[in-house]
Design a protein around this motif. Structure first.
Motif, PDB file in Angstrom:
ATOM      1  N   TYR A   1       0.823  -1.212   0.000  1.00  0.00           N
ATOM      2  CA  TYR A   1       0.000   0.000   0.000  1.00  0.00           C
ATOM      3  C   TYR A   1       0.856   1.261   0.000  1.00  0.00           C
ATOM      4  O   TYR A   1       0.492   2.257  -0.628  1.00  0.00           O
ATOM      5  CB  TYR A   1      -0.990  -0.009   1.175  1.00  0.00           C
ATOM      6  CG  TYR A   1      -2.268  -0.695   0.806  1.00  0.00           C
ATOM      7  CD1 TYR A   1      -3.333   0.008   0.259  1.00  0.00           C
ATOM      8  CD2 TYR A   1      -2.409  -2.069   0.957  1.00  0.00           C
ATOM      9  CE1 TYR A   1      -4.510  -0.623  -0.108  1.00  0.00           C
ATOM     10  CE2 TYR A   1      -3.580  -2.712   0.595  1.00  0.00           C
ATOM     11  CZ  TYR A   1      -4.618  -1.982   0.069  1.00  0.00           C
ATOM     12  OH  TYR A   1      -5.781  -2.610  -0.299  1.00  0.00           O
TER      13      TYR A   1
ATOM     14  N   LEU B   1       1.738   1.743  -3.532  1.00  0.00           N
ATOM     15  CA  LEU B   1       0.583   2.253  -4.281  1.00  0.00           C
ATOM     16  C   LEU B   1       0.404   3.757  -4.070  1.00  0.00           C
ATOM     17  O   LEU B   1       0.154   4.505  -5.023  1.00  0.00           O
ATOM     18  CB  LEU B   1      -0.699   1.536  -3.865  1.00  0.00           C
ATOM     19  CG  LEU B   1      -0.918   0.138  -4.402  1.00  0.00           C
ATOM     20  CD1 LEU B   1      -2.099  -0.521  -3.701  1.00  0.00           C
ATOM     21  CD2 LEU B   1      -1.134   0.172  -5.901  1.00  0.00           C
ATOM     22  N   ILE B   2       0.542   4.190  -2.838  1.00  0.00           N
ATOM     23  CA  ILE B   2       0.409   5.620  -2.533  1.00  0.00           C
ATOM     24  C   ILE B   2       1.533   6.404  -3.214  1.00  0.00           C
ATOM     25  O   ILE B   2       1.282   7.467  -3.798  1.00  0.00           O
ATOM     26  CB  ILE B   2       0.399   5.850  -1.010  1.00  0.00           C
ATOM     27  CG1 ILE B   2      -0.889   5.269  -0.415  1.00  0.00           C
ATOM     28  CG2 ILE B   2       0.537   7.330  -0.680  1.00  0.00           C
ATOM     29  CD1 ILE B   2      -0.862   5.121   1.096  1.00  0.00           C
ATOM     30  N   GLU B   3       2.746   5.887  -3.174  1.00  0.00           N
ATOM     31  CA  GLU B   3       3.863   6.553  -3.844  1.00  0.00           C
ATOM     32  C   GLU B   3       3.629   6.623  -5.348  1.00  0.00           C
ATOM     33  O   GLU B   3       3.909   7.643  -5.987  1.00  0.00           O
ATOM     34  CB  GLU B   3       5.175   5.830  -3.539  1.00  0.00           C
ATOM     35  CG  GLU B   3       6.367   6.371  -4.291  1.00  0.00           C
ATOM     36  CD  GLU B   3       6.645   7.859  -4.064  1.00  0.00           C
ATOM     37  OE1 GLU B   3       7.126   8.522  -5.002  1.00  0.00           O
ATOM     38  OE2 GLU B   3       6.356   8.359  -2.960  1.00  0.00           O
ATOM     39  N   LEU B   4       3.098   5.570  -5.941  1.00  0.00           N
ATOM     40  CA  LEU B   4       2.794   5.562  -7.369  1.00  0.00           C
ATOM     41  C   LEU B   4       1.786   6.650  -7.711  1.00  0.00           C
ATOM     42  O   LEU B   4       1.935   7.363  -8.702  1.00  0.00           O
ATOM     43  CB  LEU B   4       2.257   4.187  -7.778  1.00  0.00           C
ATOM     44  CG  LEU B   4       2.041   3.940  -9.257  1.00  0.00           C
ATOM     45  CD1 LEU B   4       3.356   4.020 -10.019  1.00  0.00           C
ATOM     46  CD2 LEU B   4       1.403   2.568  -9.459  1.00  0.00           C
ATOM     47  N   ARG B   5       0.797   6.805  -6.888  1.00  0.00           N
ATOM     48  CA  ARG B   5      -0.214   7.848  -7.100  1.00  0.00           C
ATOM     49  C   ARG B   5       0.418   9.244  -7.068  1.00  0.00           C
ATOM     50  O   ARG B   5       0.037  10.130  -7.818  1.00  0.00           O
ATOM     51  CB  ARG B   5      -1.301   7.729  -6.042  1.00  0.00           C
ATOM     52  CG  ARG B   5      -2.403   8.740  -6.198  1.00  0.00           C
ATOM     53  CD  ARG B   5      -3.509   8.489  -5.171  1.00  0.00           C
ATOM     54  NE  ARG B   5      -4.485   9.546  -5.162  1.00  0.00           N
ATOM     55  CZ  ARG B   5      -5.504   9.663  -5.997  1.00  0.00           C
ATOM     56  NH1 ARG B   5      -5.683   8.747  -6.924  1.00  0.00           N
ATOM     57  NH2 ARG B   5      -6.345  10.665  -5.913  1.00  0.00           N
ATOM     58  N   HIS B   6       1.402   9.439  -6.201  1.00  0.00           N
ATOM     59  CA  HIS B   6       2.059  10.746  -6.090  1.00  0.00           C
ATOM     60  C   HIS B   6       3.122  10.972  -7.169  1.00  0.00           C
ATOM     61  O   HIS B   6       3.367  12.119  -7.550  1.00  0.00           O
ATOM     62  CB  HIS B   6       2.689  10.912  -4.706  1.00  0.00           C
ATOM     63  CG  HIS B   6       1.685  11.066  -3.613  1.00  0.00           C
ATOM     64  ND1 HIS B   6       0.939  12.200  -3.429  1.00  0.00           N
ATOM     65  CD2 HIS B   6       1.295  10.202  -2.647  1.00  0.00           C
ATOM     66  CE1 HIS B   6       0.136  12.041  -2.405  1.00  0.00           C
ATOM     67  NE2 HIS B   6       0.316  10.830  -1.914  1.00  0.00           N
TER      68      HIS B   6
ATOM     69  N   GLU C   1       3.258   9.413 -10.358  1.00  0.00           N
ATOM     70  CA  GLU C   1       2.793   9.225 -11.742  1.00  0.00           C
ATOM     71  C   GLU C   1       1.466   9.953 -11.956  1.00  0.00           C
ATOM     72  O   GLU C   1       0.407   9.436 -11.587  1.00  0.00           O
ATOM     73  CB  GLU C   1       2.612   7.731 -12.049  1.00  0.00           C
ATOM     74  CG  GLU C   1       3.887   6.948 -12.151  1.00  0.00           C
ATOM     75  CD  GLU C   1       4.660   7.217 -13.428  1.00  0.00           C
ATOM     76  OE1 GLU C   1       4.101   7.826 -14.370  1.00  0.00           O
ATOM     77  OE2 GLU C   1       5.824   6.803 -13.490  1.00  0.00           O
TER      78      GLU C   1
ATOM     79  N   VAL D   1      -1.857   8.197 -13.056  1.00  0.00           N
ATOM     80  CA  VAL D   1      -2.720   7.452 -12.135  1.00  0.00           C
ATOM     81  C   VAL D   1      -3.960   8.272 -11.791  1.00  0.00           C
ATOM     82  O   VAL D   1      -5.072   7.755 -11.743  1.00  0.00           O
ATOM     83  CB  VAL D   1      -1.953   7.058 -10.849  1.00  0.00           C
ATOM     84  CG1 VAL D   1      -2.894   6.436  -9.823  1.00  0.00           C
ATOM     85  CG2 VAL D   1      -0.812   6.104 -11.174  1.00  0.00           C
ATOM     86  N   VAL D   2      -3.773   9.567 -11.571  1.00  0.00           N
ATOM     87  CA  VAL D   2      -4.874  10.434 -11.152  1.00  0.00           C
ATOM     88  C   VAL D   2      -5.581  11.074 -12.341  1.00  0.00           C
ATOM     89  O   VAL D   2      -6.803  11.141 -12.383  1.00  0.00           O
ATOM     90  CB  VAL D   2      -4.350  11.540 -10.206  1.00  0.00           C
ATOM     91  CG1 VAL D   2      -5.464  12.495  -9.814  1.00  0.00           C
ATOM     92  CG2 VAL D   2      -3.701  10.929  -8.985  1.00  0.00           C
ATOM     93  N   HIS D   3      -4.806  11.553 -13.303  1.00  0.00           N
ATOM     94  CA  HIS D   3      -5.360  12.379 -14.375  1.00  0.00           C
ATOM     95  C   HIS D   3      -5.498  11.660 -15.722  1.00  0.00           C
ATOM     96  O   HIS D   3      -6.047  12.231 -16.662  1.00  0.00           O
ATOM     97  CB  HIS D   3      -4.496  13.625 -14.564  1.00  0.00           C
ATOM     98  CG  HIS D   3      -4.375  14.441 -13.318  1.00  0.00           C
ATOM     99  ND1 HIS D   3      -5.435  15.126 -12.763  1.00  0.00           N
ATOM    100  CD2 HIS D   3      -3.318  14.648 -12.492  1.00  0.00           C
ATOM    101  CE1 HIS D   3      -5.037  15.745 -11.672  1.00  0.00           C
ATOM    102  NE2 HIS D   3      -3.761  15.464 -11.474  1.00  0.00           N
TER     103      HIS D   3
ATOM    104  N   ARG E   1      -4.467   3.278 -18.297  1.00  0.00           N
ATOM    105  CA  ARG E   1      -4.553   4.698 -17.979  1.00  0.00           C
ATOM    106  C   ARG E   1      -3.576   5.370 -18.934  1.00  0.00           C
ATOM    107  O   ARG E   1      -2.449   4.912 -19.095  1.00  0.00           O
ATOM    108  CB  ARG E   1      -4.132   4.993 -16.532  1.00  0.00           C
ATOM    109  CG  ARG E   1      -4.953   4.346 -15.438  1.00  0.00           C
ATOM    110  CD  ARG E   1      -6.335   4.880 -15.302  1.00  0.00           C
ATOM    111  NE  ARG E   1      -6.401   6.304 -15.076  1.00  0.00           N
ATOM    112  CZ  ARG E   1      -7.225   6.901 -14.243  1.00  0.00           C
ATOM    113  NH1 ARG E   1      -8.060   6.189 -13.522  1.00  0.00           N
ATOM    114  NH2 ARG E   1      -7.254   8.202 -14.127  1.00  0.00           N
TER     115      ARG E   1
END
Length: 153
Positions: free
Chosen positions: A52, A55-60, A62, A65-67, A85
């Protein structure tokens, strides 16, 4: 009738009362507390805790992941959940085997992902080969960079 039969005290460590309390808790402690506890998870680099964190680091790290746009793949597959994505020239391929058996991932452009970077996986050392096979309950995230305007955009 209470909810207590569905709960146990938090298993913080392998110490007395699982580190939950300095006295006997009112609800019995799960007998596996000496092996399964927060302290053990933090010490194990392959634990769910560290997965996890990745996963959080990937979201920040890349923005895709978000956009990124979302494109469902294999919508009728009963074992595999797969999607892309896309953002700019970056693509992520997210794969999950939601079954207790090996699953062959039959993507039309699977060969194009052969050189992609494996960013995250739930199993060590994915099987190399021409056929992409996910082990039971395995998940992976691949990343590749492509030219903006390439086919499929």
């Amino acid at each position: 009738m209470s909810r207590d039969n569905g709960r146990t005290p938090m298993q913080w460590d392998a110490g007395p009362w699982a580190g939950f309390s300095m006295a006997r808790p009112w609800i019995p402690i799960n007998p596996n507390y000496t092996e399964i506890n927060a302290e053990a998870a933090i010490a194990d680099p392959d634990s769910v805790f560290h997965h996890y964190r990745k996963l959080i680091e990937l979201r920040h790290s890349e923005p895709v992941v978000v956009h990124g746009s979302f494109h469902m793949l294999l919508p009728h597959d009963e074992q595999i959940y797969a999607f892309l994505r896309r953002l700019g020239g970056v693509e992520l391929l997210v794969l999950g085997n939601f079954s207790s058996a090996d699953a062959v991932v039959d993507l039309p452009d699977a060969a194009e992902w052969a050189g992609a970077d494996l960013l995250l996986g739930t199993q060590p050392d994915p099987e190399p080969g021409a056929t992409l096979v996910l082990r039971p309950w395995e998940g992976r995230v691949y990343r590749r960079a492509r030219e903006v305007g390439a086919a499929g955009r």
